[in-house]
Design an enzyme around this catalytic site. Structure first.
Site, PDB file in Angstrom:
ATOM      1  N   ASP A 117       4.893  -0.001   5.848  1.00  0.00           N
ATOM      2  CA  ASP A 117       5.617   1.238   5.560  1.00  0.00           C
ATOM      3  C   ASP A 117       7.116   1.053   5.756  1.00  0.00           C
ATOM      4  O   ASP A 117       7.928   1.578   4.977  1.00  0.00           O
ATOM      5  CB  ASP A 117       5.130   2.370   6.468  1.00  0.00           C
ATOM      6  CG  ASP A 117       3.733   2.855   6.105  1.00  0.00           C
ATOM      7  OD1 ASP A 117       3.206   2.403   5.064  1.00  0.00           O
ATOM      8  OD2 ASP A 117       3.181   3.671   6.860  1.00  0.00           O
ATOM      9  N   ALA A 118       7.497   0.304   6.783  1.00  0.00           N
ATOM     10  CA  ALA A 118       8.921   0.067   7.049  1.00  0.00           C
ATOM     11  C   ALA A 118       9.557  -0.707   5.905  1.00  0.00           C
ATOM     12  O   ALA A 118      10.695  -0.422   5.502  1.00  0.00           O
ATOM     13  CB  ALA A 118       9.096  -0.685   8.364  1.00  0.00           C
ATOM     14  N   VAL A 119       8.818  -1.676   5.361  1.00  0.00           N
ATOM     15  CA  VAL A 119       9.334  -2.456   4.228  1.00  0.00           C
ATOM     16  C   VAL A 119       9.481  -1.567   2.999  1.00  0.00           C
ATOM     17  O   VAL A 119      10.467  -1.657   2.261  1.00  0.00           O
ATOM     18  CB  VAL A 119       8.403  -3.650   3.939  1.00  0.00           C
ATOM     19  CG1 VAL A 119       8.806  -4.356   2.650  1.00  0.00           C
ATOM     20  CG2 VAL A 119       8.431  -4.638   5.106  1.00  0.00           C
ATOM     21  N   THR A 120       8.500  -0.694   2.772  1.00  0.00           N
ATOM     22  CA  THR A 120       8.553   0.228   1.635  1.00  0.00           C
ATOM     23  C   THR A 120       9.775   1.132   1.729  1.00  0.00           C
ATOM     24  O   THR A 120      10.528   1.300   0.752  1.00  0.00           O
ATOM     25  CB  THR A 120       7.282   1.103   1.589  1.00  0.00           C
ATOM     26  OG1 THR A 120       6.128   0.275   1.494  1.00  0.00           O
ATOM     27  CG2 THR A 120       7.320   2.048   0.392  1.00  0.00           C
TER      28      THR A 120
ATOM     29  N   ASP B 219       8.969  -6.031  -4.977  1.00  0.00           N
ATOM     30  CA  ASP B 219       8.323  -4.732  -4.767  1.00  0.00           C
ATOM     31  C   ASP B 219       6.906  -4.863  -4.215  1.00  0.00           C
ATOM     32  O   ASP B 219       6.397  -3.950  -3.572  1.00  0.00           O
ATOM     33  CB  ASP B 219       8.301  -3.957  -6.091  1.00  0.00           C
ATOM     34  CG  ASP B 219       7.706  -2.568  -5.942  1.00  0.00           C
ATOM     35  OD1 ASP B 219       8.264  -1.775  -5.165  1.00  0.00           O
ATOM     36  OD2 ASP B 219       6.685  -2.284  -6.581  1.00  0.00           O
TER      37      ASP B 219
ATOM     38  N   ASP C 226       5.370  -5.240   0.317  1.00  0.00           N
ATOM     39  CA  ASP C 226       4.699  -4.316   1.233  1.00  0.00           C
ATOM     40  C   ASP C 226       3.191  -4.294   0.981  1.00  0.00           C
ATOM     41  O   ASP C 226       2.392  -4.167   1.916  1.00  0.00           O
ATOM     42  CB  ASP C 226       5.286  -2.904   1.123  1.00  0.00           C
ATOM     43  CG  ASP C 226       5.319  -2.396  -0.304  1.00  0.00           C
ATOM     44  OD1 ASP C 226       4.993  -3.153  -1.229  1.00  0.00           O
ATOM     45  OD2 ASP C 226       5.708  -1.220  -0.505  1.00  0.00           O
ATOM     46  N   GLY C 227       2.801  -4.425  -0.291  1.00  0.00           N
ATOM     47  CA  GLY C 227       1.377  -4.458  -0.608  1.00  0.00           C
ATOM     48  C   GLY C 227       0.699  -5.700  -0.040  1.00  0.00           C
ATOM     49  O   GLY C 227      -0.434  -5.631   0.454  1.00  0.00           O
TER      50      GLY C 227
ATOM     51  N   ARG D 146      -2.358  -5.731   2.789  1.00  0.00           N
ATOM     52  CA  ARG D 146      -3.644  -6.411   2.637  1.00  0.00           C
ATOM     53  C   ARG D 146      -3.886  -7.406   3.772  1.00  0.00           C
ATOM     54  O   ARG D 146      -4.992  -7.506   4.301  1.00  0.00           O
ATOM     55  CB  ARG D 146      -3.711  -7.125   1.277  1.00  0.00           C
ATOM     56  CG  ARG D 146      -3.931  -6.177   0.109  1.00  0.00           C
ATOM     57  CD  ARG D 146      -4.225  -6.936  -1.160  1.00  0.00           C
ATOM     58  NE  ARG D 146      -3.068  -7.696  -1.631  1.00  0.00           N
ATOM     59  CZ  ARG D 146      -2.114  -7.190  -2.391  1.00  0.00           C
ATOM     60  NH1 ARG D 146      -2.162  -5.924  -2.761  1.00  0.00           N
ATOM     61  NH2 ARG D 146      -1.102  -7.939  -2.782  1.00  0.00           N
TER      62      ARG D 146
ATOM     63  N   ASP E 150       8.796   5.094  -4.976  1.00  0.00           N
ATOM     64  CA  ASP E 150       9.148   4.455  -6.249  1.00  0.00           C
ATOM     65  C   ASP E 150       9.898   5.429  -7.145  1.00  0.00           C
ATOM     66  O   ASP E 150      10.825   5.053  -7.868  1.00  0.00           O
ATOM     67  CB  ASP E 150       7.885   3.970  -6.978  1.00  0.00           C
ATOM     68  CG  ASP E 150       7.390   2.637  -6.450  1.00  0.00           C
ATOM     69  OD1 ASP E 150       8.126   1.989  -5.684  1.00  0.00           O
ATOM     70  OD2 ASP E 150       6.255   2.247  -6.810  1.00  0.00           O
TER      71      ASP E 150
END
Length: 215
Positions: free
Chosen positions: A28-31, A65, A68-69, A73, A90
């Protein structure tokens, strides 16, 4: 268009994702950080005419992008919350990019056909927000609308490429044409998604209205 590149980037980011997780950084922080950085770059560098530097830096963040995904995972945190946060933010960064391009044309009226550029970038801004909304709304009524001729990353990179090229000798009118075509592609995607949902819901209604002969 960028599906293969995105998969390669995900493999490339796996070591970095492990390092960040080891440091206690959350997906979440990266997002959130990515959204803040992209928005800041778009609203400071693009309007002031630093479109080459701004475009390259924003493009780099667009390619990252998926970081974070990958982190989600690896950490076992993939779920509805992460998808919701990523999709919502986004929209913020997308809006900032196209707002920055629009302001570039507005604040530089000496550019050839600047009014055309303003109209095209505004159309991209509006239609670009309708594209993901159509998919989200479709899912809320039990349909799917994962169709379209250009994904989010494709739209952003085409828009950034359009303005970056003006700094290496390509006429500004080429950027305006590219933005116009991008707006048209977004409109076509909206129409595709509306038509797809219409067909799906019509089939569902027909199935529910047809009596079961074995009942």
């Amino acid at each position: 268009m960028l599906g293969g590149l995105r998969a390669s980037m995900q493999r490339l980011f796996t070591p970095l994702a492990r390092v960040l997780l080891g440091w206690g950084v959350s997906p979440d922080a990266v997002t959130i950080a990515g959204t803040v950085v992209v928005s800041a770059l778009a609203l400071t560098l693009l309007p002031t005419g630093h479109v080459l530097l701004g475009g390259l830096l924003i493009g780099l963040f667009v390619l990252t992008d998926s970081l974070d995904g990958v982190m989600a995972r690896l950490s076992g945190r993939s779920g509805p919350w992460g998808a919701f946060l990523d999709s919502t933010l986004d929209r913020v960064s997308d809006g900032a990019v196209f707002a920055g391009i629009t302001l570039w044309f507005v604040l530089h009226p000496d550019l050839p056909y600047a009014t055309w550029g303003v109209a095209a970038s505004l159309a991209c801004l509006v239609l670009g927000s309708v594209v993901p909304y159509a998919r989200a709304r479709a899912e809320s009524v039990g349909a799917t609308a994962a169709v379209g001729i250009a994904e989010r990353s494709d739209r952003l990179l085409v828009a950034l490429l359009a303005v970056v090229l003006t700094q290496v000798g390509v006429p500004v009118v080429v950027a305006e044409v590219m933005l116009t075509l991008l707006a048209v592609a977004s409109l076509v995607t909206v129409v595709q998604r509306v038509a797809t949902v219409r067909r799906q819901l019509s089939r569902t209604a027909h199935t529910e209205a047809t009596p079961d002969p074995e009942a």
